[in-house]
Write a protein that holds these residues in place. Sequence first.
Motif, PDB file in Angstrom:
ATOM      1  N   ARG A  39     -13.148 -13.573   9.173  1.00 56.29           N
ATOM      2  CA  ARG A  39     -12.540 -12.578   8.293  1.00 56.29           C
ATOM      3  C   ARG A  39     -11.365 -11.914   8.968  1.00 56.29           C
ATOM      4  O   ARG A  39     -11.169 -12.027  10.161  1.00 56.29           O
ATOM      5  N   TYR A  40     -10.637 -11.196   8.174  1.00 61.01           N
ATOM      6  CA  TYR A  40      -9.615 -10.291   8.680  1.00 61.01           C
ATOM      7  C   TYR A  40      -9.564  -9.138   7.692  1.00 61.01           C
ATOM      8  O   TYR A  40     -10.102  -9.206   6.589  1.00 61.01           O
ATOM      9  N   TRP A  41      -8.943  -8.073   8.100  1.00 60.64           N
ATOM     10  CA  TRP A  41      -8.837  -6.901   7.240  1.00 60.64           C
ATOM     11  C   TRP A  41      -7.374  -6.709   6.893  1.00 60.64           C
ATOM     12  O   TRP A  41      -6.506  -6.790   7.754  1.00 60.64           O
ATOM     13  N   GLU A  42      -7.124  -6.461   5.644  1.00 56.93           N
ATOM     14  CA  GLU A  42      -5.755  -6.217   5.242  1.00 56.93           C
ATOM     15  C   GLU A  42      -5.665  -4.842   4.586  1.00 56.93           C
ATOM     16  O   GLU A  42      -6.639  -4.320   4.052  1.00 56.93           O
ATOM     17  N   HIS A  43      -4.491  -4.279   4.687  1.00 53.88           N
ATOM     18  CA  HIS A  43      -4.220  -2.970   4.106  1.00 53.88           C
ATOM     19  C   HIS A  43      -2.810  -3.020   3.550  1.00 53.88           C
ATOM     20  O   HIS A  43      -1.877  -3.402   4.261  1.00 53.88           O
ATOM     21  N   GLN A  44      -2.647  -2.667   2.302  1.00 51.30           N
ATOM     22  CA  GLN A  44      -1.308  -2.631   1.727  1.00 51.30           C
ATOM     23  C   GLN A  44      -0.665  -1.294   2.072  1.00 51.30           C
ATOM     24  O   GLN A  44      -1.216  -0.237   1.788  1.00 51.30           O
ATOM     25  N   ILE A  45       0.488  -1.356   2.700  1.00 54.02           N
ATOM     26  CA  ILE A  45       1.217  -0.149   3.089  1.00 54.02           C
ATOM     27  C   ILE A  45       1.692   0.555   1.818  1.00 54.02           C
ATOM     28  O   ILE A  45       2.319  -0.062   0.957  1.00 54.02           O
ATOM     29  N   ARG A  46       1.387   1.850   1.731  1.00 53.30           N
ATOM     30  CA  ARG A  46       1.673   2.605   0.517  1.00 53.30           C
ATOM     31  C   ARG A  46       3.064   3.226   0.485  1.00 53.30           C
ATOM     32  O   ARG A  46       3.682   3.325  -0.565  1.00 53.30           O
ATOM     33  N   ASP A  47       3.527   3.699   1.655  1.00 58.04           N
ATOM     34  CA  ASP A  47       4.818   4.385   1.688  1.00 58.04           C
ATOM     35  C   ASP A  47       5.305   4.420   3.137  1.00 58.04           C
ATOM     36  O   ASP A  47       4.659   3.871   4.037  1.00 58.04           O
ATOM     37  N   GLU A  48       6.442   5.046   3.357  1.00 62.04           N
ATOM     38  CA  GLU A  48       7.046   5.086   4.691  1.00 62.04           C
ATOM     39  C   GLU A  48       6.140   5.786   5.713  1.00 62.04           C
ATOM     40  O   GLU A  48       6.041   5.345   6.861  1.00 62.04           O
ATOM     41  N   ILE A  49       5.474   6.850   5.308  1.00 62.46           N
ATOM     42  CA  ILE A  49       4.563   7.568   6.217  1.00 62.46           C
ATOM     43  C   ILE A  49       3.411   6.665   6.631  1.00 62.46           C
ATOM     44  O   ILE A  49       3.039   6.613   7.803  1.00 62.46           O
ATOM     45  N   ASP A  50       2.854   5.943   5.681  1.00 64.16           N
ATOM     46  CA  ASP A  50       1.769   5.008   5.973  1.00 64.16           C
ATOM     47  C   ASP A  50       2.250   3.907   6.916  1.00 64.16           C
ATOM     48  O   ASP A  50       1.538   3.513   7.840  1.00 64.16           O
ATOM     49  N   LEU A  51       3.471   3.421   6.706  1.00 64.82           N
ATOM     50  CA  LEU A  51       4.036   2.391   7.577  1.00 64.82           C
ATOM     51  C   LEU A  51       4.161   2.913   9.010  1.00 64.82           C
ATOM     52  O   LEU A  51       3.717   2.253   9.955  1.00 64.82           O
TER      53      LEU A  51
END
Length: 128
Positions: A76-88
């Motif tokens: 497995r791996y974990w993914e996260h969709q970056i929401r905005d510049e702060i999250d990035l």
Amino acid sequence: MCAAMKMVKDAHPFAILAMDVLPEHLHAIWRLPPDDADYPLRWSLIKAGFSRWLTKSEHIRASHQTKRELGIWQRRYWEHQIRDEIDLVRHVDYIHYNPVKHGRVTHPVDWPHSTLHGFIDPGMAASN
């Protein structure tokens, strides 16, 4: 790892925004082309390509043998969709600090297998 990643990037483009590779795991932030969210294909191809270059001397558990897998990769791996510049920014900082968190180095800049060095060179981050 670099050769496998380059081969996949050539066939299935993506940009690496941040990455660090530790002996037991890695973290990466990618930007894929618009209308393309096929992370699974890319990870599968990177893992397979890298594994082909390994010496086949490690012990492989039966559960991996039946699936024709080496023991080096998690399934497995974990993914996260970056929401905005702060999250990035938060995730880039996490990635670059990860070698310190795992006790590999005292300062993030001391870890050679990190994109942090690309941020420092153009003056995008402090070097200490």
